[in-house]
Design a protein around this motif. Structure first.
Motif, mmCIF file in Angstrom:
data_model
loop_
_atom_site.group_PDB
_atom_site.id
_atom_site.type_symbol
_atom_site.label_atom_id
_atom_site.label_comp_id
_atom_site.label_asym_id
_atom_site.label_seq_id
_atom_site.Cartn_x
_atom_site.Cartn_y
_atom_site.Cartn_z
ATOM 1 N N GLY A 121 10.499 16.603 8.227
ATOM 2 C CA GLY A 121 10.331 17.167 9.555
ATOM 3 C C GLY A 121 11.704 17.570 10.075
ATOM 4 O O GLY A 121 12.714 17.283 9.448
ATOM 5 N N ILE A 122 11.766 18.196 11.216
ATOM 6 C CA ILE A 122 13.049 18.657 11.747
ATOM 7 C C ILE A 122 13.904 17.482 12.197
ATOM 8 O O ILE A 122 15.048 17.344 11.794
ATOM 9 C CB ILE A 122 12.829 19.678 12.878
ATOM 10 N N THR A 123 13.353 16.594 13.030
ATOM 11 C CA THR A 123 14.131 15.443 13.499
ATOM 12 C C THR A 123 13.577 14.125 12.987
ATOM 13 O O THR A 123 14.285 13.134 12.939
ATOM 14 C CB THR A 123 14.184 15.374 15.042
ATOM 15 N N ARG A 124 12.296 14.101 12.618
ATOM 16 C CA ARG A 124 11.676 12.891 12.081
ATOM 17 C C ARG A 124 10.682 13.305 11.012
ATOM 18 O O ARG A 124 9.880 14.209 11.211
ATOM 19 C CB ARG A 124 10.958 12.120 13.187
ATOM 20 N N ASP A 125 10.750 12.626 9.883
ATOM 21 C CA ASP A 125 9.797 12.873 8.813
ATOM 22 C C ASP A 125 8.488 12.150 9.124
ATOM 23 O O ASP A 125 8.404 11.367 10.071
ATOM 24 C CB ASP A 125 10.367 12.381 7.479
ATOM 25 N N SER A 126 7.471 12.413 8.328
ATOM 26 C CA SER A 126 6.197 11.709 8.474
ATOM 27 C C SER A 126 5.781 11.203 7.100
ATOM 28 O O SER A 126 6.336 11.606 6.086
ATOM 29 C CB SER A 126 5.125 12.624 9.067
ATOM 30 N N ILE A 127 4.815 10.334 7.106
ATOM 31 C CA ILE A 127 4.351 9.739 5.853
ATOM 32 C C ILE A 127 2.894 10.111 5.637
ATOM 33 O O ILE A 127 2.070 10.032 6.550
ATOM 34 C CB ILE A 127 4.493 8.205 5.893
ATOM 35 N N MET A 128 2.596 10.491 4.420
ATOM 36 C CA MET A 128 1.213 10.730 3.996
ATOM 37 C C MET A 128 0.928 9.665 2.938
ATOM 38 O O MET A 128 1.670 9.542 1.968
ATOM 39 C CB MET A 128 1.043 12.128 3.394
ATOM 40 N N ASN A 129 -0.141 8.918 3.142
ATOM 41 C CA ASN A 129 -0.491 7.851 2.209
ATOM 42 C C ASN A 129 -1.936 7.995 1.794
ATOM 43 O O ASN A 129 -2.818 8.091 2.647
ATOM 44 C CB ASN A 129 -0.255 6.488 2.868
ATOM 45 N N TYR A 130 -2.161 8.010 0.474
ATOM 46 C CA TYR A 130 -3.490 8.184 -0.075
ATOM 47 C C TYR A 130 -3.918 7.002 -0.928
ATOM 48 O O TYR A 130 -4.876 7.087 -1.678
ATOM 49 C CB TYR A 130 -3.548 9.472 -0.901
ATOM 50 N N PHE A 131 -3.197 5.894 -0.830
ATOM 51 C CA PHE A 131 -3.509 4.723 -1.642
ATOM 52 C C PHE A 131 -4.892 4.175 -1.302
ATOM 53 O O PHE A 131 -5.234 4.015 -0.135
ATOM 54 C CB PHE A 131 -2.457 3.620 -1.450
ATOM 55 N N LYS A 132 -5.647 3.882 -2.316
ATOM 56 C CA LYS A 132 -6.949 3.248 -2.153
ATOM 57 C C LYS A 132 -7.097 2.201 -3.249
ATOM 58 O O LYS A 132 -6.654 2.403 -4.376
ATOM 59 C CB LYS A 132 -8.085 4.275 -2.316
ATOM 60 N N THR A 133 -7.715 1.099 -2.895
ATOM 61 C CA THR A 133 -7.993 0.097 -3.929
ATOM 62 C C THR A 133 -9.178 0.559 -4.744
ATOM 63 O O THR A 133 -9.937 1.429 -4.306
ATOM 64 C CB THR A 133 -8.285 -1.278 -3.299
ATOM 65 N N GLY A 134 -9.347 -0.011 -5.889
ATOM 66 C CA GLY A 134 -10.429 0.379 -6.786
ATOM 67 C C GLY A 134 -11.768 -0.214 -6.404
ATOM 68 O O GLY A 134 -12.751 0.023 -7.064
ATOM 69 N N ARG A 170 0.826 -1.210 0.000
ATOM 70 C CA ARG A 170 0.000 0.000 0.000
ATOM 71 C C ARG A 170 0.866 1.268 0.000
ATOM 72 O O ARG A 170 0.395 2.341 -0.314
ATOM 73 C CB ARG A 170 -0.917 0.022 1.218
ATOM 74 N N MET A 171 2.124 1.120 0.402
ATOM 75 C CA MET A 171 3.016 2.279 0.516
ATOM 76 C C MET A 171 3.791 2.568 -0.770
ATOM 77 O O MET A 171 4.494 3.563 -0.854
ATOM 78 C CB MET A 171 4.007 2.059 1.654
ATOM 79 N N CYS A 220 3.907 9.849 0.189
ATOM 80 C CA CYS A 220 5.053 10.758 0.179
ATOM 81 C C CYS A 220 5.599 10.905 1.598
ATOM 82 O O CYS A 220 4.884 10.734 2.576
ATOM 83 C CB CYS A 220 4.705 12.118 -0.417
ATOM 84 N N LYS A 221 6.870 11.183 1.650
ATOM 85 C CA LYS A 221 7.559 11.407 2.908
ATOM 86 C C LYS A 221 7.633 12.919 3.096
ATOM 87 O O LYS A 221 8.184 13.623 2.260
ATOM 88 C CB LYS A 221 8.952 10.774 2.817
ATOM 89 N N VAL A 222 7.050 13.399 4.188
ATOM 90 C CA VAL A 222 7.011 14.835 4.457
ATOM 91 C C VAL A 222 8.149 15.179 5.416
ATOM 92 O O VAL A 222 8.213 14.631 6.518
ATOM 93 C CB VAL A 222 5.650 15.253 5.065
#
Length: 184
Positions: free
Chosen positions: A170-183, A160-161, A166-168
């Motif tokens: 951050g100052i000391t740790r990044d974060s993940i935004m995931n928009y994956f959806k099945t059809g 799913r990743m 996308c990896k956003v």
């Protein structure tokens, strides 16, 4: 009629996710045994004996307490390791992931285009794009075969990743935004 029957029994990529067992916490004794086995080739006899003593002390003291904390964590999570792994391997790393962690996408014929020959950039780029889009369609339609160990389905969640993520920074740790959806 035959096509409908085939569709009804066809496995979907993510169909087993909710029924998979939780990740077990390995036994402390087994982990320490593996640690000692990994140390042995690199230590002389005296160093190894000293390491065994340290491991024994750890097992009876701090190791026992820490193992209990892992067991407590595992009771409240399906995968007690996933968040830590994601943070340490991807989100705390202060280097670009695409160049240093994720080298290439799904492209089974990539080896036929390497090493690069002059004038083949368009051809190689087109092949990579074509394979990536086909893979994306397999995931979206849940047509990617379920990976298995024997007859036991494995966790497919990491797929799913691959897209719509996308990896956003951050100052000391990044974060993940995931928009994956099945059809479906």
């Amino acid at each position: 009629m035959e096509n409908q029957l085939t569709k009804s029994v066809e496995e979907r990529t993510f169909q087993y996710q909710d029924s998979l067992p939780s990740l077990p916490v390995p036994a402390l004794e087994e982990s320490l045994k593996k640690y000692l086995e990994s140390v042995k080739p690199f230590a002389n006899e005296d160093e190894y004996k000293k390491t065994e003593e340290i491991v024994q002390k750890f097992q009876e003291g701090a190791g026992k307490r820490l193992h209990q904390k892992l067991l407590e964590r595992a009771r409240g999570k399906r995968n007690w390791l996933e968040e830590w792994w994601l943070n340490v391997a991807y989100l705390d790393v202060r280097i670009p992931s695409q160049l240093n962690v994720n080298f290439v996408g799904p492209c089974p014929h990539f080896e036929h285009y390497w090493p690069a020959r002059e004038g083949t950039q368009l051809e190689r780029g087109s092949m990579m794009l074509w394979h990536n889009l086909n893979y994306w369609q397999l995931l979206r339609r849940e047509k990617l075969p379920v990976h298995k160990s024997g007859n036991t389905p494995l966790d497919m969640n990491q797929f799913r990743m691959l897209f719509s993520t996308c990896k956003v920074p951050g100052i000391t740790r990044d974060s993940i935004m995931n928009y994956f959806k099945t059809g479906k």
